[in-house]
Design a protein around this motif. Structure first.
Motif, PDB file in Angstrom:
ATOM      1  N   GLN A 138      54.762  14.419  32.846  1.00 22.03           N
ATOM      2  CA  GLN A 138      54.591  13.390  33.779  1.00 22.03           C
ATOM      3  C   GLN A 138      54.409  12.040  32.927  1.00 22.03           C
ATOM      4  O   GLN A 138      53.713  11.898  31.797  1.00 22.03           O
ATOM      5  CB  GLN A 138      53.382  13.596  34.905  1.00 22.03           C
ATOM      6  CG  GLN A 138      53.291  12.738  35.757  1.00 22.03           C
ATOM      7  CD  GLN A 138      52.114  12.639  36.386  1.00 22.03           C
ATOM      8  OE1 GLN A 138      51.026  13.297  36.236  1.00 22.03           O
ATOM      9  NE2 GLN A 138      51.852  12.098  37.912  1.00 22.03           N
ATOM     10  N   GLN A 139      55.220  11.125  33.556  1.00 17.66           N
ATOM     11  CA  GLN A 139      54.937   9.592  33.040  1.00 17.66           C
ATOM     12  C   GLN A 139      54.615   8.621  33.895  1.00 17.66           C
ATOM     13  O   GLN A 139      55.433   8.730  35.159  1.00 17.66           O
ATOM     14  CB  GLN A 139      56.241   9.301  32.266  1.00 17.66           C
ATOM     15  CG  GLN A 139      56.218   7.915  31.504  1.00 17.66           C
ATOM     16  CD  GLN A 139      57.166   7.715  30.317  1.00 17.66           C
ATOM     17  OE1 GLN A 139      58.058   8.745  30.415  1.00 17.66           O
ATOM     18  NE2 GLN A 139      56.984   6.776  29.531  1.00 17.66           N
TER      19      GLN A 139
ATOM     20  N   SER B 104      48.643   0.488  34.181  1.00 15.90           N
ATOM     21  CA  SER B 104      48.422   1.634  33.323  1.00 15.90           C
ATOM     22  C   SER B 104      49.738   2.269  32.668  1.00 15.90           C
ATOM     23  O   SER B 104      50.847   2.035  33.324  1.00 15.90           O
ATOM     24  CB  SER B 104      47.787   2.610  33.967  1.00 15.90           C
ATOM     25  OG  SER B 104      47.582   3.867  33.396  1.00 15.90           O
TER      26      SER B 104
ATOM     27  N   THR C 116      50.459   5.797  30.970  1.00 19.09           N
ATOM     28  CA  THR C 116      50.051   6.937  30.323  1.00 19.09           C
ATOM     29  C   THR C 116      51.129   8.074  30.764  1.00 19.09           C
ATOM     30  O   THR C 116      52.051   7.808  31.181  1.00 19.09           O
ATOM     31  CB  THR C 116      48.858   7.439  31.192  1.00 19.09           C
ATOM     32  OG1 THR C 116      49.283   7.418  32.637  1.00 19.09           O
ATOM     33  CG2 THR C 116      47.486   6.462  31.047  1.00 19.09           C
TER      34      THR C 116
ATOM     35  N   THR D 247      51.401  12.640  30.674  1.00 23.05           N
ATOM     36  CA  THR D 247      50.613  13.895  30.911  1.00 23.05           C
ATOM     37  C   THR D 247      51.455  14.813  29.956  1.00 23.05           C
ATOM     38  O   THR D 247      52.545  14.989  30.018  1.00 23.05           O
ATOM     39  CB  THR D 247      50.586  14.415  32.235  1.00 23.05           C
ATOM     40  OG1 THR D 247      49.812  13.462  32.847  1.00 23.05           O
ATOM     41  CG2 THR D 247      49.581  15.551  31.950  1.00 23.05           C
TER      42      THR D 247
ATOM     43  N   SER E 261      42.048  12.164  27.868  1.00 25.40           N
ATOM     44  CA  SER E 261      41.362  13.224  28.606  1.00 25.40           C
ATOM     45  C   SER E 261      42.044  14.464  28.322  1.00 25.40           C
ATOM     46  O   SER E 261      43.509  14.529  27.944  1.00 25.40           O
ATOM     47  CB  SER E 261      41.352  12.745  30.174  1.00 25.40           C
ATOM     48  OG  SER E 261      42.547  12.736  30.711  1.00 25.40           O
TER      49      SER E 261
ATOM     50  N   CYS F  30      46.810  17.304  29.025  1.00 25.33           N
ATOM     51  CA  CYS F  30      45.819  16.150  28.310  1.00 25.33           C
ATOM     52  C   CYS F  30      46.780  14.972  28.841  1.00 25.33           C
ATOM     53  O   CYS F  30      47.930  14.963  29.224  1.00 25.33           O
ATOM     54  CB  CYS F  30      45.804  16.185  26.966  1.00 25.33           C
ATOM     55  SG  CYS F  30      47.424  16.162  25.950  1.00 25.33           S
ATOM     56  N   THR F  31      45.903  13.988  28.913  1.00 23.20           N
ATOM     57  CA  THR F  31      46.505  12.789  29.449  1.00 23.20           C
ATOM     58  C   THR F  31      46.483  11.651  28.079  1.00 23.20           C
ATOM     59  O   THR F  31      45.520  11.910  27.190  1.00 23.20           O
ATOM     60  CB  THR F  31      45.705  11.823  30.257  1.00 23.20           C
ATOM     61  OG1 THR F  31      45.787  12.901  31.609  1.00 23.20           O
ATOM     62  CG2 THR F  31      46.255  10.450  30.893  1.00 23.20           C
TER      63      THR F  31
END
Length: 296
Positions: free
Chosen positions: A132-133, A139, A141, A143, A177, A183-184
């Motif tokens: 995931q982006q 933000s 981030t 995943t 996290s 994880c992120t």
């Protein structure tokens, strides 16, 4: 009954006469060839029928030609459709091949990085795929499909294949996290992120932050006017915020970040240079990464 019998006899007689005439004509034709009576008759018949045959050919030729043209056009259209389909399939296969080649190049870059990088050998690593982006103004981030079960911890740095030929992989961000299986990662383009950096082959150090209003770019801050920084120099993590402050950074030293693309000093009263850095990694398109297991 008698009438029917007479008709049958006449028919047989006619057939017999016709057969006899045919045999006679064939015999004469073989014996005399084209110079005899039969040849004269044939030439006469041909001279009579030739004009009609020629006229018939002239009348029917346009229709025959039209029929042949129509048939050829239908075949040509059918071949055109077939060739168009084959061309589309070839283009799709070529695009797929190009994508596979690009993916292979990225994996090779990561493999070369792990084989030659001091960081990879020192800390260890785990390969991961982006699932995931979430890039937006507030933000930045991604995943990953690895987590604590794979040895990933918060603040571990994440690298990805670099588009620049001078390095094999560049910094993407750090783990923010972790769960057991995912994880992120906060990217270095996140507006709340700053990375302590140094310019390779120099004593210049500073802080890299996302450039406001310039998607995909970083600003190198805290570099004085008297410092010598040139376009094309490589920027990497420094491991500390600055020498005189001695503050520890989250990331270890030596991870490539990007390349200096512009240096200016527009305001002589301002104590620092304006330096822009372009990351080695295309942070808008990430699929395969490595997590360096720095945090224990």
């Amino acid at each position: 009954m008698l009438i029917g019998k007479n008709r049958f006899i006449r028919r047989r007689a006619v057939i017999g006469l016709l057969l006899a005439a045919s045999l006679m004509l064939l015999t004469l034709s073989f014996r005399e060839g084209s110079s005899g009576v039969i040849g004269v008759i044939q030439r006469g018949a041909l001279s009579i029928t030739a004009p009609f045959s020629s006229a018939t050919t002239r009348v029917t030729k346009p229709f025959v030609d039209a029929w042949s043209w129509a048939g050829g056009l239908i075949d040509a259209r059918s071949q055109n459709v077939k060739l168009t389909q084959e061309l589309a399939q070839a283009r799709a296969a070529n695009l797929q091949l190009q994508q596979l080649q690009a993916d292979l190049d990225k994996l090779r870059a990561l493999d070369n990085f792990t084989a030659s990088s001091r960081l990879a050998s020192q800390y260890g690593f785990v390969g991961a795929t982006v699932i995931q982006q979430v890039p937006n103004v507030y933000s930045q981030t991604i995943t990953l499909n690895v987590g604590s079960d794979d040895g990933v911890a918060v603040n571990d740095p994440v690298v990805a294949p670099a588009g620049n030929s001078t390095v094999m992989a560049g910094l993407v961000g750090h783990v923010s996290s972790v769960t057991s299986g995912a994880c992120t990662v906060v990217l270095i383009l996140d507006p709340n992120t700053a990375v302590s950096v140094r310019v390779v082959n120099s004593t210049v150090r500073g802080v890299a932050e996302p450039a406001a209003g310039s998607t995909g770019q970083l600003n190198l801050l805290m570099v004085g006017q008297d410092e010598n920084v040139q376009v094309g120099q490589v920027v990497q993590t420094s491991g500390i915020l600055s020498n005189n402050r001695g503050l520890k950074a989250l990331l270890p030293a030596g991870i490539p970040i990007g390349q200096v693309t512009s240096v200016s000093q527009s305001n002589i009263d301002f104590p620092n240079k304006t330096i822009q850095v372009t990351p080695f990694v295309d942070l808008q398109s990430i699929d395969a990464v490595l997590v360096l297991k720095v945090q224990k």
